[in-house]
Design an enzyme around this catalytic site. Structure first.
Site, PDB file in Angstrom:
ATOM      1  N   GLU A 118       0.821  -1.215   0.000  1.00  0.00           N
ATOM      2  CA  GLU A 118       0.000   0.000   0.000  1.00  0.00           C
ATOM      3  C   GLU A 118       0.857   1.268   0.000  1.00  0.00           C
ATOM      4  O   GLU A 118       0.460   2.286  -0.582  1.00  0.00           O
ATOM      5  CB  GLU A 118      -0.948   0.019   1.207  1.00  0.00           C
ATOM      6  CG  GLU A 118      -2.057  -1.009   1.147  1.00  0.00           C
ATOM      7  CD  GLU A 118      -1.678  -2.362   1.737  1.00  0.00           C
ATOM      8  OE1 GLU A 118      -2.548  -3.265   1.787  1.00  0.00           O
ATOM      9  OE2 GLU A 118      -0.492  -2.520   2.152  1.00  0.00           O
ATOM     10  N   PHE A 168     -12.095  -7.296  13.416  1.00  0.00           N
ATOM     11  CA  PHE A 168     -10.939  -7.712  12.623  1.00  0.00           C
ATOM     12  C   PHE A 168     -10.548  -6.602  11.648  1.00  0.00           C
ATOM     13  O   PHE A 168     -11.375  -6.102  10.899  1.00  0.00           O
ATOM     14  CB  PHE A 168     -11.271  -8.994  11.858  1.00  0.00           C
ATOM     15  CG  PHE A 168     -10.175  -9.455  10.943  1.00  0.00           C
ATOM     16  CD1 PHE A 168      -8.965  -9.912  11.458  1.00  0.00           C
ATOM     17  CD2 PHE A 168     -10.342  -9.450   9.568  1.00  0.00           C
ATOM     18  CE1 PHE A 168      -7.949 -10.335  10.618  1.00  0.00           C
ATOM     19  CE2 PHE A 168      -9.335  -9.881   8.718  1.00  0.00           C
ATOM     20  CZ  PHE A 168      -8.142 -10.326   9.253  1.00  0.00           C
ATOM     21  N   GLN A 169      -9.296  -6.213  11.672  1.00  0.00           N
ATOM     22  CA  GLN A 169      -8.720  -5.170  10.811  1.00  0.00           C
ATOM     23  C   GLN A 169      -9.421  -3.824  10.993  1.00  0.00           C
ATOM     24  O   GLN A 169      -9.497  -3.020  10.063  1.00  0.00           O
ATOM     25  CB  GLN A 169      -8.721  -5.593   9.333  1.00  0.00           C
ATOM     26  CG  GLN A 169      -7.738  -6.733   9.059  1.00  0.00           C
ATOM     27  CD  GLN A 169      -7.503  -6.992   7.587  1.00  0.00           C
ATOM     28  OE1 GLN A 169      -8.364  -6.745   6.741  1.00  0.00           O
ATOM     29  NE2 GLN A 169      -6.330  -7.531   7.264  1.00  0.00           N
ATOM     30  N   MET A 192      24.261   8.871   3.751  1.00  0.00           N
ATOM     31  CA  MET A 192      24.134  10.170   4.403  1.00  0.00           C
ATOM     32  C   MET A 192      24.308  10.045   5.920  1.00  0.00           C
ATOM     33  O   MET A 192      24.924  10.905   6.553  1.00  0.00           O
ATOM     34  CB  MET A 192      22.784  10.801   4.077  1.00  0.00           C
ATOM     35  CG  MET A 192      22.655  12.240   4.547  1.00  0.00           C
ATOM     36  SD  MET A 192      23.840  13.355   3.754  1.00  0.00           S
ATOM     37  CE  MET A 192      23.011  13.708   2.221  1.00  0.00           C
TER      38      MET A 192
END
Length: 549
Positions: free
Chosen positions: A47, A109-110, A460
């Site tokens: 995502e 759930f989720q 860096m």
């Protein structure tokens, strides 16, 4: 229509042709509505990749970028991309699925409170609580993301509202608030311009957001005013402008930083006095009076007091500035500094020298090519040694400094601009952050080019450990990374590795000439640093230019 069908229909009605995302349970109805729709969906492999692809799409075109994710971990994986878009003012719409309304608050759930999580990193966030609100919320969200100072907007849609019946009704935006140019402030600004002996334009990312490059260049050419640019503004001042000093700030050019410290009038155009630009703020342009042009009144005086503020769209304010010719003595001094501090590419060593490689690549790649950077030493070398004809051709994570940005952003840019040359420049640290998106390149047969500058270090951070932490190199050794060319080959992407300076020219020719996706893996000296560097707490004219390796 169902809520899901309405969502896709509204996107299409508002000109959205491509979206990026990853399906899951709570957003499955929307994915079902996508099937056979005029909106093309690009499946990324994470995502975060979807979010950054949407950012790359938006930044390379100025259009709205759109991404989808499911509830819970799907939505939380978008948060970094939302924060990045917020910091860099990118028009982004994120649509997330949510558990059904009856389950909200039950630790289903989720289930995650993505509305609460996103409040600090979006321009606005919504959770649709009633089916009859969906049409209005979506239309308002698309408008809000693109109006005024652009930014990310999130719409969280419970699954039952996606599945239930809804009605479409058009939402009419109120007249956009458009700040009016203050005539009294304009008079002040023009008086300051008439009095200035050493004026300097400080150009920021607002120029691209206002689509005001033409107005900027008309002003600069009419005045011959020297100009410095932020990282995000590179390309706003065209490369052929005689008094273009390039980037200022922590890794800005010496001429740019010295000019800022010497000027007596700083004309800030769509910039925000970011700490990476100013160094020690109290000492930044300390001899200068300030004119600040910005559409967002909140930025004016936020970090540095101003003597005149023009709060308006840059397309409206820039043409009203007085066009007094800059002092010839000042311009002669600027030209002298440009010559004195010009970059040198006659590197004596046998190893690949990143600045030379990037400069040659910049000269050979198409003028309208897009370069998408990750974050680190390579990002600064790109800013220093490549030139751009427009800010939409240089996509770099500015405010957030997000590693893993470059590859998915390049995917979004390539999809948005299928006929243009698109290149990711990454380091051996950053590329591993979202390397799974090589699968997205392969799936969609995208001709994205990859250049990996590999010093087997988190470069860096290693540089700062060398300079400011007494050489205690804690967790910056990446010598156990995979062979990147072999890894790319698994995804059907050809390429080569180079290790010596005498291989650079031919390798760049191959990269530029390649028709499909291609990877060039360039091994560089693990001790090479980015110069100049303004140390923490120092003024911009106190640059370090080299230390012993």
């Amino acid at each position: 229509m169902t809520g899901a069908e309405l969502t896709i229909d509204l996107l299409a009605k508002h000109g959205v042709k491509e979206v990026f995302g990853y399906p899951g349970g709570a957003i499955m109805p929307i994915y079902d509505a996508l099937y056979g729709s005029p909106v093309t969906h690009y499946l990324t492999r994470h995502e975060q990749g979807a979010g950054f692809a949407a950012v790359g799409y938006a930044r390379s075109t100025g259009k709205l970028g759109v991404c989808f994710a499911t509830s819970g971990p799907g939505a939380t994986n978008l948060i970094t991309a939302l924060a990045d878009a917020m910091m860099d003012s990118v028009p982004l719409l994120a649509i997330t699925g949510q558990v059904p309304t009856a389950a909200i608050g039950s630790d289903a759930f989720q289930e995650v409170d993505v509305l609460g999580m996103s409040l600090s990193c979006t321009k606005h966030s919504y959770m649709v609580e009633r089916a009859e609100d969906l049409a209005e919320v979506l239309q308002e969200a698309m408008h809000l993301a693109q109006s005024g100072r652009p930014g990310p907007v999130l719409v969280d849609i419970p699954k039952d509202i996606q599945m239930g019946a809804v009605n479409y009704h058009p939402w009419l935006a109120a007249d956009d608030y458009k700040p009016e140019l203050s005539q009294s402030e304009l008079t002040k600004a023009n008086e300051l311009l008439s009095q200035a002996k050493k004026p300097l334009a400080y150009v920021g990312g607002g120029v691209q957001m206002a689509d005001a490059q033409d107005e900027l260049m008309q002003f600069l050419k009419a005045t011959n005013m020297p100009a410095v640019s932020t990282l995000k503004a590179l390309g706003s001042v065209t490369p052929d402008y005689a008094y273009n000093l390039g980037m200022l700030g922590m890794h800005g050019g010496q001429a740019a930083n010295l000019a800022v410290q010497e000027c007596d009038l700083l004309v800030c155009i769509g910039a925000r006095f970011d700490d990476r630009v100013t160094g020690n703020l109290a000492k930044f342009a300390s001899k200068a009076k300030v004119i600040h042009l910005d559409v967002d009144a909140a930025e004016v005086g936020k970090r540095k007091p101003v003597n005149a503020s023009l709060v308006a769209d840059l397309k409206d304010s820039l043409p009203h500035l007085a066009t007094h010719k800059s002092n010839p003595e000042w311009l002669a001094h600027i030209s002298h500094m440009q010559q004195q501090y010009a970059w040198r590419y006659d590197y004596p060593g046998e190893k690949v020298y990143a600045p030379y490689l990037l400069n040659r690549l910049s000269r050979l790649m198409p003028n309208n090519g897009v370069v998408c950077c990750d974050v680190g030493q390579h990002q600064m070398w790109v800013a220093q040694h490549m030139t751009f004809s427009h800010p939409s051709n240089h996509l770099s994570s500015g405010g957030a400094g997000t590693m893993g940005f470059g590859l998915p952003a390049a995917i979004g840019a390539q999809i948005a601009r299928p006929n243009d040359f698109v290149l990711t420049v990454s380091g051996d640290g950053s590329i591993m952050m979202n390397i799974q998106e090589l699968a997205t390149i392969r799936r969609n047969n995208l001709p994205v080019k990859l250049l990996i500058l590999d010093n087997q270090r988190l470069g860096m951070v290693r540089q700062w450990q060398q300079l400011f932490f007494d050489g205690r190199y804690s967790e910056t050794n990446l010598s156990d990374n995979p062979d990147f060319v072999q890894l790319a080959a698994v995804f059907g992407i050809p390429g080569e590795t180079i290790t010596h300076a005498n291989q650079v020219d031919e390798a760049i020719d191959k990269l530029v000439a390649s028709e499909g996706p291609y990877i060039l893996h360039a091994c560089i000296d693990d001790k090479e640093n980015v110069w100049p560097l303004v140390p923490p707490g120092a003024a911009n004219d106190q640059m370090l230019t080299e230390v012993a390796k």
